[in-house]
Design a protein around this motif. Structure first.
Motif, PDB file in Angstrom:
ATOM      1  N   GLY A   1     -17.096 -75.493  16.503  1.00 34.92           N
ATOM      2  CA  GLY A   1     -18.169 -75.792  17.453  1.00 34.92           C
ATOM      3  C   GLY A   1     -17.669 -76.539  18.672  1.00 34.92           C
ATOM      4  O   GLY A   1     -18.062 -76.240  19.807  1.00 34.92           O
ATOM      5  N   ILE A   2     -16.793 -77.502  18.464  1.00 38.78           N
ATOM      6  CA  ILE A   2     -16.260 -78.267  19.596  1.00 38.78           C
ATOM      7  C   ILE A   2     -15.355 -77.391  20.457  1.00 38.78           C
ATOM      8  O   ILE A   2     -15.411 -77.442  21.687  1.00 38.78           O
ATOM      9  N   HIS A   3     -14.550 -76.541  19.832  1.00 37.22           N
ATOM     10  CA  HIS A   3     -13.697 -75.646  20.620  1.00 37.22           C
ATOM     11  C   HIS A   3     -14.527 -74.638  21.409  1.00 37.22           C
ATOM     12  O   HIS A   3     -14.192 -74.312  22.551  1.00 37.22           O
ATOM     13  N   LEU A   4     -15.603 -74.124  20.810  1.00 39.00           N
ATOM     14  CA  LEU A   4     -16.449 -73.177  21.539  1.00 39.00           C
ATOM     15  C   LEU A   4     -17.166 -73.842  22.706  1.00 39.00           C
ATOM     16  O   LEU A   4     -17.430 -73.204  23.720  1.00 39.00           O
TER      17      LEU A   4
ATOM     18  N   GLN B   1     -12.928 -88.642  18.039  1.00 42.33           N
ATOM     19  CA  GLN B   1     -13.729 -88.508  16.833  1.00 42.33           C
ATOM     20  C   GLN B   1     -12.906 -87.837  15.730  1.00 42.33           C
ATOM     21  O   GLN B   1     -12.197 -86.867  15.964  1.00 42.33           O
ATOM     22  N   ASP B   2     -13.003 -88.366  14.533  1.00 38.52           N
ATOM     23  CA  ASP B   2     -12.308 -87.782  13.394  1.00 38.52           C
ATOM     24  C   ASP B   2     -13.162 -86.640  12.858  1.00 38.52           C
ATOM     25  O   ASP B   2     -14.246 -86.857  12.323  1.00 38.52           O
ATOM     26  N   LEU B   3     -12.673 -85.416  13.016  1.00 37.76           N
ATOM     27  CA  LEU B   3     -13.453 -84.256  12.609  1.00 37.76           C
ATOM     28  C   LEU B   3     -13.341 -84.054  11.105  1.00 37.76           C
ATOM     29  O   LEU B   3     -12.268 -84.151  10.524  1.00 37.76           O
ATOM     30  N   ILE B   4     -14.473 -83.747  10.504  1.00 36.22           N
ATOM     31  CA  ILE B   4     -14.519 -83.636   9.055  1.00 36.22           C
ATOM     32  C   ILE B   4     -14.304 -82.195   8.604  1.00 36.22           C
ATOM     33  O   ILE B   4     -13.508 -81.924   7.722  1.00 36.22           O
ATOM     34  N   SER B   5     -14.980 -81.255   9.215  1.00 35.14           N
ATOM     35  CA  SER B   5     -14.925 -79.881   8.712  1.00 35.14           C
ATOM     36  C   SER B   5     -14.449 -78.919   9.792  1.00 35.14           C
ATOM     37  O   SER B   5     -14.425 -79.236  10.974  1.00 35.14           O
TER      38      SER B   5
ATOM     39  N   ARG C   1     -12.778 -82.369  28.202  1.00 35.87           N
ATOM     40  CA  ARG C   1     -13.285 -82.961  26.970  1.00 35.87           C
ATOM     41  C   ARG C   1     -13.590 -84.426  27.229  1.00 35.87           C
ATOM     42  O   ARG C   1     -12.857 -85.108  27.931  1.00 35.87           O
ATOM     43  N   SER C   2     -14.633 -84.896  26.622  1.00 33.00           N
ATOM     44  CA  SER C   2     -14.908 -86.321  26.730  1.00 33.00           C
ATOM     45  C   SER C   2     -14.028 -87.064  25.732  1.00 33.00           C
ATOM     46  O   SER C   2     -13.594 -86.515  24.728  1.00 33.00           O
ATOM     47  N   ASN C   3     -13.764 -88.324  26.018  1.00 31.87           N
ATOM     48  CA  ASN C   3     -12.922 -89.120  25.127  1.00 31.87           C
ATOM     49  C   ASN C   3     -13.551 -89.275  23.752  1.00 31.87           C
ATOM     50  O   ASN C   3     -12.862 -89.419  22.756  1.00 31.87           O
TER      51      ASN C   3
ATOM     52  N   TYR D   1     -15.423 -72.279  26.454  1.00 28.21           N
ATOM     53  CA  TYR D   1     -16.761 -72.241  27.038  1.00 28.21           C
ATOM     54  C   TYR D   1     -16.938 -71.026  27.949  1.00 28.21           C
ATOM     55  O   TYR D   1     -17.943 -70.322  27.867  1.00 28.21           O
ATOM     56  N   LEU D   2     -15.977 -70.771  28.823  1.00 31.36           N
ATOM     57  CA  LEU D   2     -16.097 -69.662  29.768  1.00 31.36           C
ATOM     58  C   LEU D   2     -16.145 -68.303  29.071  1.00 31.36           C
ATOM     59  O   LEU D   2     -17.056 -67.507  29.342  1.00 31.36           O
ATOM     60  N   PRO D   3     -15.226 -67.981  28.142  1.00 29.09           N
ATOM     61  CA  PRO D   3     -15.349 -66.688  27.451  1.00 29.09           C
ATOM     62  C   PRO D   3     -16.643 -66.571  26.650  1.00 29.09           C
ATOM     63  O   PRO D   3     -17.248 -65.503  26.596  1.00 29.09           O
ATOM     64  N   PHE D   4     -17.083 -67.667  26.058  1.00 28.99           N
ATOM     65  CA  PHE D   4     -18.318 -67.651  25.271  1.00 28.99           C
ATOM     66  C   PHE D   4     -19.513 -67.329  26.166  1.00 28.99           C
ATOM     67  O   PHE D   4     -20.385 -66.524  25.801  1.00 28.99           O
ATOM     68  N   GLU D   5     -19.570 -67.914  27.340  1.00 28.88           N
ATOM     69  CA  GLU D   5     -20.675 -67.650  28.262  1.00 28.88           C
ATOM     70  C   GLU D   5     -20.598 -66.239  28.837  1.00 28.88           C
ATOM     71  O   GLU D   5     -21.625 -65.588  29.033  1.00 28.88           O
TER      72      GLU D   5
END
Length: 177
Positions: free
Chosen positions: A145-148, A135-139, A128-130, A153-157
């Motif tokens: 989206g960030i977790h995917l 970043q303060d996530l709102i929703s 993950r980038s810093n 990333y590997l299971p999604f691909e």
């Protein structure tokens, strides 16, 4: 899910056995209905592999999408096929089957050798980038989206590759008729 060591190992062996048996059923069973049900077993086992790593959302999404929708569609499509047409064109063994079996067997053994020779403990799958961490996530949608795009990333691909292969196979089967 934090399971004790032996229970975790038994759970993974059980899922791995179901995955291997289901995969063999998909390939080796001559009845397409049984093969489709074996595919359902494979998809259930794949989705349950996410539970020990606390990826409950991915497991539930895979169960709903792949087993609940795609596999049900495959089973219905196979059941609507005319069985007599399928068995009239069934040849026991051809030269192409032999070449395909040889290629698949060599790929299988090379994958097994690669898996056994790889040290899996030192691999960092995603980073993950810093900026994303700070970043303060709102929703929740942003969090998913960030977790995917980072953690899963590997299971999604891998899922996208499986869907692509299924799409190409469906097109090839439709063009033959």
């Amino acid at each position: 899910m934090d399971l004790p060591g032996p229970i975790h190992d038994i759970f993974l062996v059980f899922l791995g056995s179901g995955l291997i048996l289901g995969g063999l059923g998909v390939v080796l069973l001559t009845n397409p209905v049984y093969s489709a049900f074996s595919l359902g077993l494979v998809l259930v086992c794949i989705s349950l592999f996410h539970i020990p790593s606390n990826s409950y959302f991915v497991a539930a999404a895979q169960l709903l999408i792949y087993v609940g929708a795609i596999n049900v569609l495959i089973v219905f499509a196979v059941m609507f096929m005319n069985g007599s047409e399928y068995y009239n064109y069934f040849h026991l063994w051809t030269v192409g089957d032999g070449v395909t079996s040889l290629i698949c067997t060599s790929i299988l053994f090379s994958l097994i050798k690669t898996i056994l020779d790889t040290s899996w403990y030192g691999i960092i799958w995603t980073t993950r980038s810093n900026q994303i961490i700070e970043q303060d996530l709102i929703s929740n949608v942003q969090q998913i989206g960030i977790h995917l795009s980072t953690d899963f990333y590997l299971p999604f691909e891998l899922i996208s590759i499986i869907l692509l292969v299924a799409l190409v196979g469906a097109i090839a089967m439709a063009r033959q008729e």
